[in-house]
Design an enzyme around this catalytic site. Structure first.
Site, PDB file in Angstrom:
ATOM      1  N   HIS A 107      21.183   4.812  31.799  1.00 32.98           N
ATOM      2  CA  HIS A 107      20.375   3.675  32.250  1.00 32.98           C
ATOM      3  C   HIS A 107      18.994   4.191  32.664  1.00 32.98           C
ATOM      4  O   HIS A 107      18.882   5.278  33.235  1.00 32.98           O
ATOM      5  CB  HIS A 107      21.065   2.965  33.421  1.00 32.98           C
ATOM      6  CG  HIS A 107      20.443   1.651  33.745  1.00 32.98           C
ATOM      7  ND1 HIS A 107      19.260   1.556  34.453  1.00 32.98           N
ATOM      8  CD2 HIS A 107      20.806   0.388  33.433  1.00 32.98           C
ATOM      9  CE1 HIS A 107      18.936   0.276  34.557  1.00 32.98           C
ATOM     10  NE2 HIS A 107      19.853  -0.451  33.952  1.00 32.98           N
ATOM     11  N   GLU A 163      17.270  -1.842  26.368  1.00 30.02           N
ATOM     12  CA  GLU A 163      16.660  -2.412  27.573  1.00 30.02           C
ATOM     13  C   GLU A 163      15.192  -1.994  27.682  1.00 30.02           C
ATOM     14  O   GLU A 163      14.902  -0.887  28.131  1.00 30.02           O
ATOM     15  CB  GLU A 163      17.407  -1.916  28.817  1.00 30.02           C
ATOM     16  CG  GLU A 163      18.854  -2.328  28.858  1.00 30.02           C
ATOM     17  CD  GLU A 163      19.369  -2.403  30.289  1.00 30.02           C
ATOM     18  OE1 GLU A 163      19.798  -3.484  30.692  1.00 30.02           O
ATOM     19  OE2 GLU A 163      19.311  -1.384  30.999  1.00 30.02           O
TER      20      GLU A 163
HETATM   21  P1  PGA Z   1      18.243  -7.162  35.099  1.00 30.15           P
HETATM   22  O1  PGA Z   1      18.813  -5.668  34.886  1.00 30.15           O
HETATM   23  O2  PGA Z   1      19.197  -8.070  34.374  1.00 30.15           O
HETATM   24  O3  PGA Z   1      18.275  -7.353  36.580  1.00 30.15           O
HETATM   25  O4  PGA Z   1      16.878  -7.200  34.522  1.00 30.15           O
HETATM   26  C1  PGA Z   1      19.368  -5.268  33.681  1.00 30.15           C
HETATM   27  C2  PGA Z   1      19.755  -3.818  33.737  1.00 30.15           C
HETATM   28  O5  PGA Z   1      19.013  -3.022  34.331  1.00 30.15           O
HETATM   29  O6  PGA Z   1      20.803  -3.430  33.215  1.00 30.15           O
END
Ligand code: PGA
Length: 225
Positions: free
Chosen positions: A98, A154
């Site tokens: 992540h 992401e």
């Molecule tokens: P968010 O986070 O939905 O709060 O933008 C997503 C993530 O970091 O996995």
């Protein structure tokens, strides 16, 4: 319609009583309607309790668990580390790489690769996060032979900002990832909520949801978008 994979990433949130409340409320909802596959990434300290709650509330056929990270090492003298063997009986999945781990804990793509190897060895399925600019490099290090891999795309600026990347932009990266790793499942993550989730589920195989997963009702809304 193909079932989608909806992953809640609670990050470093919730106390034990809140974990219980969440599973109680979410279980009631999910029993009413469960079309997609739901995974909840709780903090490591709650993982065994969460497993019990899922069984107690009778939702084990709809909901499974993930850890939010894993040690890149097996059992051994690695103070503070939670190894894949320790959690393999309770979690089916693990998020690795992540961007918050890369940013605040200085994790490298080599670390991520080692974590994936540890997971695969014990049969936990890795969900590997990649971002826009480095998606290719981040993915290329992962052994091609690993087929049960989920990639979570992401874009950095979309995480926790309230502004997701436009679906048509995200789809470009989706195509690149699919071209690199045939058959891989790709999730989108970054400011997903009940109202925008549907747009991403048209093309992506699922979602990784942070903020909107903390409230069971909102998360259920995302799961049924
Ligand atoms: P968010 O986070 O939905 O709060 O933008 C997503 C993530 O970091 O996995």
């Amino acid at each position: 319609m193909k079932r989608k994979l909806i992953v809640a990433n609670w990050k470093s949130h919730k106390k034990l009583n809140e974990v219980k409340e969440w599973f109680e409320k979410f279980s009631e909802l999910v029993k009413m309607k469960a079309e997609n596959q739901v995974v909840v990434a709780v903090s490591d300290v709650f993982v065994f309790e969460a497993k019990k709650l899922i069984e107690e509330f009778g939702v084990d056929q709809f909901v499974s668990l993930a850890v939010q990270d894993i040690s890149p090492f097996p059992f051994g003298a690695y103070t503070g580390a939670v190894s894949a063997q320790m959690v393999k009986r309770v979690v089916e999945w693990a998020i690795v790489g992540h961007s918050e781990r890369r940013r605040y804990f200085h994790e490298t793509s080599q670390d991520v690769m080692n974590k994936v190897d540890q997971l695969v060895e014990v049969g936990i399925k890795p969900i590997v996060c990649v971002d826009k600019d480095y998606a290719k490099q981040q993915l290329s290090l992962i052994d091609e032979k690993i087929t049960e891999l989920v990639v979570a795309y992401e874009p950095l600026e979309a995480i926790g900002s309230g502004t997701p990347e436009k679906p048509e932009e995200a789809e470009k990266v989706l195509e690149q990832i699919k071209a690199m790793r045939e058959g891989v499942l790709v999730l989108y993550g970054g400011s997903i909520n009940e109202s925008n989730a549907g747009e991403y589920l048209e093309s992506f195989d699922g979602l990784l949801v942070g903020g909107a997963s903390l409230d069971p009702k909102k998360f259920w809304g995302v799961c049924n978008a």
